[in-house]
Structures are given as structure tokens and as C-alpha cells.
Design an enzyme around this catalytic site. Structure first.
Site, PDB file in Angstrom:
ATOM      1  N   HIS A  64       0.817  -1.215   0.000  1.00 26.11           N
ATOM      2  CA  HIS A  64       0.000   0.000   0.000  1.00 26.11           C
ATOM      3  C   HIS A  64       0.861   1.280   0.000  1.00 26.11           C
ATOM      4  CE1 HIS A  64      -3.398  -2.616   0.867  1.00 26.11           C
ATOM      5  NE2 HIS A  64      -2.826  -3.039   1.960  1.00 26.11           N
TER       6      HIS A  64
HETATM    7  O1  RIB Z   1      -5.051   0.747   4.112  1.00 24.99           O
HETATM    8  C1  RIB Z   1      -3.641   0.734   4.102  1.00 24.99           C
HETATM    9  C2  RIB Z   1      -3.095   1.866   4.899  1.00 24.99           C
HETATM   10  O2  RIB Z   1      -3.492   1.733   6.258  1.00 24.99           O
HETATM   11  C3  RIB Z   1      -1.557   1.894   4.926  1.00 24.99           C
HETATM   12  O3  RIB Z   1      -1.137   3.221   5.026  1.00 24.99           O
HETATM   13  C4  RIB Z   1      -1.219   1.126   6.162  1.00 24.99           C
HETATM   14  O4  RIB Z   1       0.021   1.563   6.743  1.00 24.99           O
HETATM   15  C5  RIB Z   1      -2.348   1.493   7.078  1.00 24.99           C
HETATM   16  O5  RIB Z   1      -1.995   2.708   7.691  1.00 24.99           O
END
Ligand code: RIB
Ligand code: CA
Length: 317
Positions: free
Chosen positions: A247
Site C-alpha cells: 500500500h
Molecule cells: O489501508 C492501508 C493503509 O493503512 C496503509 O497506510 C497502512 O500503513 C495502514 O496505515
């Protein structure tokens, strides 16, 4: 080679944040001017310690300053993500990498963000990897300065309104939907990198381990091994696959090479009311809502090229 792009990284480290910070700090195309920390995956103080820890492992020259920002969201608080990232935010690895030298600056992250926006203007890119509380606070403190930046790349939401924190909401937008709505409807040059693309960037553990094996022995190799294991373990338990979604690293990569993603202009909104749809992102190509400025929403990703960039930069020997 063109001059490296000045960036501010706003983060809630966090296992994938850690991988993203390593990618950013090792990329010759980025000049990390500051790391600002926000509460999200873990409390603010834990996230700030992790940002310092990661910098001590990387030992860059010069060391970017770390600033603590908002401990509480603008929306009513909800649960954090320690079940994903561990109580320490690094899957339990923090005890093996103590913070010995570095300290966070005394200034509030939002003030530093505004100051850098004033100083760098159209040359500055902000990459937000956590809840948008710091960015929304900076907007409240000086919207004109923030509106002058080159781009705000946000890991958050999902173009198809899917969620990972709930059925409807991605974690960063779920954690602080009021801040997310403020940012998305601010008129800033926002690029949203949501689950609809980040969940396509699956890094296979076997491929990652091959790069790790080939790395020079040292603190970075040990740190990458220590934080990747719990992240792969979580993804295996949750999704039943020996790979993890990248992500936050994809948001950083989108700042390094915007051609990695395709974006479409859409009008977006975020549900701020409590309940089942809290934090849900709605993206509409057709909407003619005159009030809200459209934002760029990532709709496609060149996942193979991204994984190559990540492994070659973060895990390159
Ligand atoms: O949904 C993914 C996000 O949420 C990323 O930034 C992960 O680190 C969590 O913070
Ligand atoms: Ca994050």
C-alpha cells in the site's frame, strides 16, 4: 539524471510505512526534506520512535528531520491497527533496533509542512501514508501555502469504495474521515492511490527473500528481514497468500515515477458520519458537483514495474 524531487513524507509507521520510507530514502529521485508523523496504525509517540529507528538503520546523509503531528483524529477516534502492525508498529522488531542518537524536532508537523510548502511551493511533493489529520491541520493553518505545492500523493480510500478497515472504508480514511474529506475537497492537486490499485501490487515473499539473500549483510538487511516477516505472516493469515500488498510503497513509487499508475479525474467525497459507511470513499467520473474540485484517482497500476522498482531500490545491494 534530473534533480531529485523535494518531498515531505507524512506517515504512521507501520510495517508498510517502514518499507515505503526505505524506498523513499534510498531513491535517487527523491530528496526527503522532512518526515512528519501522524497517529494511525499506532499512537503518535510509537510512530515517531519508529521513524527515528528507521532513519538510524538507514543512516542517511543528511538525516531528514522528524516532526510529530496530531495524536488525535478530527473525527471521533476508532481502533488503531496494532493487530496488523503489532503493538510497537513494527511487528515486534523495534526491540532489536533501539533509537540511540536521533530525536524528533520540537515543532508541530503541520507547521513544518506549511513552512516547507511556503519555501518550496511548486517544487514540493507531499506523500501521505497515514490518516490525513496532519495534512488537514496544515490546510487549516495556511491553505494558500498548501495550495501552492506541486502534488499531494495520498495512500487512501479506494476508487471502487471497497475497504480493509471495514467493508466500506480503507484504514487511513476510516481513521479520520473528516480530515480525508477536508483534503479531498480542498482543491489541492491530490492524487489518490487507493486499495483498488495497491491490492494489485502483491510482493511474493519468495521473490523478496531472494533479494534479501543477495543484499550485503548489515543493519538494513537485518531490519528488512525483521519487519517483512510479520507483514508477510499477517497477509498469509488474512488473505491466505504468500505475498503482501504494498500500500504505502506504491504511493512513494507514484511520486518517484508517476507513469507507474494511470489516473482519472474524478469528483470524490468521503462519508464522515459514524456507522457502517464511516470513511467510505465515493468517486464519480460524471459528477458535476460545482462545489468540489476533482482529484486524480489511480485507476490502473503497472504492478510488475513497481515491484521491480521497489526491490531494485529498497533491497538493491
Ligand atoms: O489501508 C492501508 C493503509 O493503512 C496503509 O497506510 C497502512 O500503513 C495502514 O496505515
Ligand atoms: Ca500507513
Amino acid at each position: 539524471m534530473s534533480k531529485p524531487k523535494p518531498v515531505v513524507i507524512d506517515t504512521d509507521p507501520g510495517l508498510d510505512d517502514a518499507l515505503a520510507l526505505i524506498l523513499a530514502m534510498r531513491s535517487p529521485d527523491l530528496d526527503v526534506r522532512a518526515i512528519t508523523v501522524v497517529a494511525g496504525n499506532v499512537p503518535l509517540a510509537t510512530g515517531a520512535s519508529n521513524a527515528l529507528r528507521i532513519l538510524e538503520v538507514l543512516d542517511p546523509r543528511p538525516v531528514p528531520p522528524v516532526f510529530e503531528g496530531c495524536e488525535k483524529p478530527m473525527s471521533p477516534p476508532v481502533s488503531r491497527a496494532e493487530h496488523v502492525h503489532g503493538i510497537d508498529g513494527l511487528g515486534g522488531a523495534s526491540s532489536s533496533f533501539p533509537v540511540r542518537r536521533l530525536k524528533a524536532e520540537r515543532r508541530h508537523a503541520a507547521d513544518q509542512m506549511v513552512d516547507l510548502a511556503r519555501r518550496y511551493g511548486k517544487d514540493l511533493t507531499i506523500v501521505a501514508l497515514g490518516p490525513l489529520t496532519n495534512v488537514a491541520t496544515a490546510l487549516q493553518r495556511d491553505k494558500d501555502a498548501m495550495a501552492g505545492i506541486r502534488e499531494l500523493v495520498v495512500m487512501g480510500g479506494s476508487a471502487d469504495s471497497r475497504g480493509n478497515a471495514t467493508a466500506a472504508a480503507e484504514f487511513n480514511f476510516y481513521s479520520d474521515p473528516s480530515a480525508a474529506r477536508t483534503v479531498v475537497r480542498s482543491g489541492l492537486p491530490v492524487t489518490l492511490v487507493g486499495l483498488n490499485v495497491t491490492e494489485k501490487t502483491l510482493l511474493p515473499q519468495c521473490r523478496f527473500n531472494r533479494f534479501l539473500d543477495a543484499m550485503q549483510r548489515g543493519p538494513l538487511r537485518s531490519f528488512l528481514a525483521a519487519v517483512s516477516c510479520p507483514y508477510f505472516d499477517f497477509c498469509r493469515k488474512e488473505q491466505g497468500i504468500d505475498a503482501c500488498a504494498m500500500h504505502d510503497p506504491l504511493a512513494i513509487a507514484a511520486a518517484i515515477d508517476p507513469a507507474l499508475i494511470r489516473t482519472d479525474l474524478m469528483q470524490c467525497d468521503i462519508v464522515v458520519s459514524q456507522g457502517l459507511t464511516r470513511g467510505m470513499m465515493l468517486a464519480d467520473r460524471e459528477s458535476t458537483d460545482a462545489e468540489a474540485s476533482p482529484v486524480r484517482v489511480a485507476t490502473e497500476v503497472n504492478s510488475d514495474k513497481f515491484i521491480e522498482l521497489f526491490l531494485g531500490t529498497a533491497c538493491g545491494s
